[in-house]
Design an enzyme around this catalytic site. Sequence first.
Site, PDB file in Angstrom:
ATOM      1  N   LYS A 102       0.862  -1.145  -0.130  1.00 41.51           N
ATOM      2  CA  LYS A 102       0.018   0.092  -0.063  1.00 41.51           C
ATOM      3  C   LYS A 102       0.769   1.172  -0.031  1.00 41.51           C
ATOM      4  O   LYS A 102       1.820   1.246   0.643  1.00 41.51           O
ATOM      5  CB  LYS A 102      -0.798   0.078   1.263  1.00 41.51           C
ATOM      6  CG  LYS A 102      -1.689   1.304   1.456  1.00 41.51           C
ATOM      7  CD  LYS A 102      -2.526   1.228   2.776  1.00 41.51           C
ATOM      8  CE  LYS A 102      -3.246   2.611   3.190  1.00 41.51           C
ATOM      9  NZ  LYS A 102      -3.736   2.791   4.152  1.00 41.51           N
ATOM     10  N   GLU A 125      -8.805  11.785  12.594  1.00 48.85           N
ATOM     11  CA  GLU A 125      -7.907  10.822  13.124  1.00 48.85           C
ATOM     12  C   GLU A 125      -7.070  11.131  14.216  1.00 48.85           C
ATOM     13  O   GLU A 125      -6.169  12.059  14.199  1.00 48.85           O
ATOM     14  CB  GLU A 125      -7.141  10.303  11.548  1.00 48.85           C
ATOM     15  CG  GLU A 125      -6.231   8.908  11.900  1.00 48.85           C
ATOM     16  CD  GLU A 125      -5.852   8.207  10.799  1.00 48.85           C
ATOM     17  OE1 GLU A 125      -5.384   7.242  10.927  1.00 48.85           O
ATOM     18  OE2 GLU A 125      -6.417   8.840   9.536  1.00 48.85           O
TER      19      GLU A 125
END
Length: 440
Positions: free
Chosen positions: A201, A246
């Site tokens: 990723k 976040e």
Amino acid sequence: MIHTDAPAPGAAEPRLVVRTHAVDETEPLIPRTDPRSPLVWLRRGEGVVGLGEVLRIESSGPSRIEDAAAAWSALADAADVDDRVGLPGTGLIAFGAFAFADESAATSVLIVPELVIGRRDGRAWVTRVALETGDRESGEAGGSGEPGEVVGDGFEVAIPEPAPRRKIPHVAFTPGRVPPSAYESAVAEAVRRIDAGELRKVVLARELVGELHEDDGLRATIMRLADDYPDTWVFAVDGLIGASPETLVRVDHGQVSARVLAGTSARGAGEASDRDRAVALQHSQKDRDEHALAVASAVKRLEPHTARLDASPEPFTLQLPNLWHLATDLKGTLGDGSTSLDLVRAVHPTAAVAGTPRRVALAALAELEGFDRGRYAGPVGWVDGDGDGEWAIALRCAQVGADGRVTAYAGCGIVHDSVPADELAETDMKFRPIIEAFGG
């Protein structure tokens, strides 16, 4: 490097003198901030704002977080602190923002304000900070407002009156150094490398740029973010302004927590469509795989510092006004006495904003993005004199320069089945909060 107005070398070392007292009320907080140099950390209307600047710690390079933590610890150990409130955010605190990359040209900062105004759990307080050397004391509490109010034991401070609400400034954003077509090409190249087994990723970002002409606009921009995204961390530190969903790490008296986000979907047009989008996200194998990589990365970095670390058994869907995220909460107990800055150093950058494996992903994004992220996706938050603090990842944000240049950022996690056009559309969704906050 520590910057102050302290005496020349050879004089006594400066010491911070900190006094925190309860007051009847400080709401609203954002209208009391300095519109040109706001210091803000809020969620659901609670948190802290700062005015003025007693000193700042600047750092850069691979050891920027470690160096800042060491300088902060030395200052905090020498400080004279009288905290009559004892809540997170009281006493000595510094607002901070760190560059994302080791090689970034952006400076990382910890800023100690002259005056901190806060509220939490229905209680309100003010903190005044001064710099003392021998008989000399500097750093009188700044701000405009009514004459000083004595709130206890000779503690006198002027709490600024809230400024009237102003019109949001208009910034016209245009693509930065990487146009949309080039971003899609970068995503396609990232997918090719992932399919070749080079990495699993990588997070690729793009930027938009504009010009801010109004001198008094930042307060209105921050208020818009707080109004529209109350469940995010709304922040402003040294021109970095945003609303992040976040939590990178939070430390409070030996307890640690974090919130990991990865996997995104647009909101639906109606209630039924919106519900379907959330369900589809929760069952999307692509998004669940991406999310699992981010959670594993956070656990791997936090676990060595904890005596216990628990994660949500399944990712849940986090609802924001413009999109859905897959989210996992981590909670635990520290096992080695780490401070919040120690943990920031340990976990940054997470797989949610860099990729995995970390080293390969960082090299790939540096090559494919085509620009310096600055403080985007870096740690932003605050730390107190005991090392506790709250830190988010600087997302849904823009950096406002001294010349009025505004650079907004948004990125997406790229995995093996990512589609370039879809990832471009996702960045457009993620740009929305900051574009609207600047009148777009």
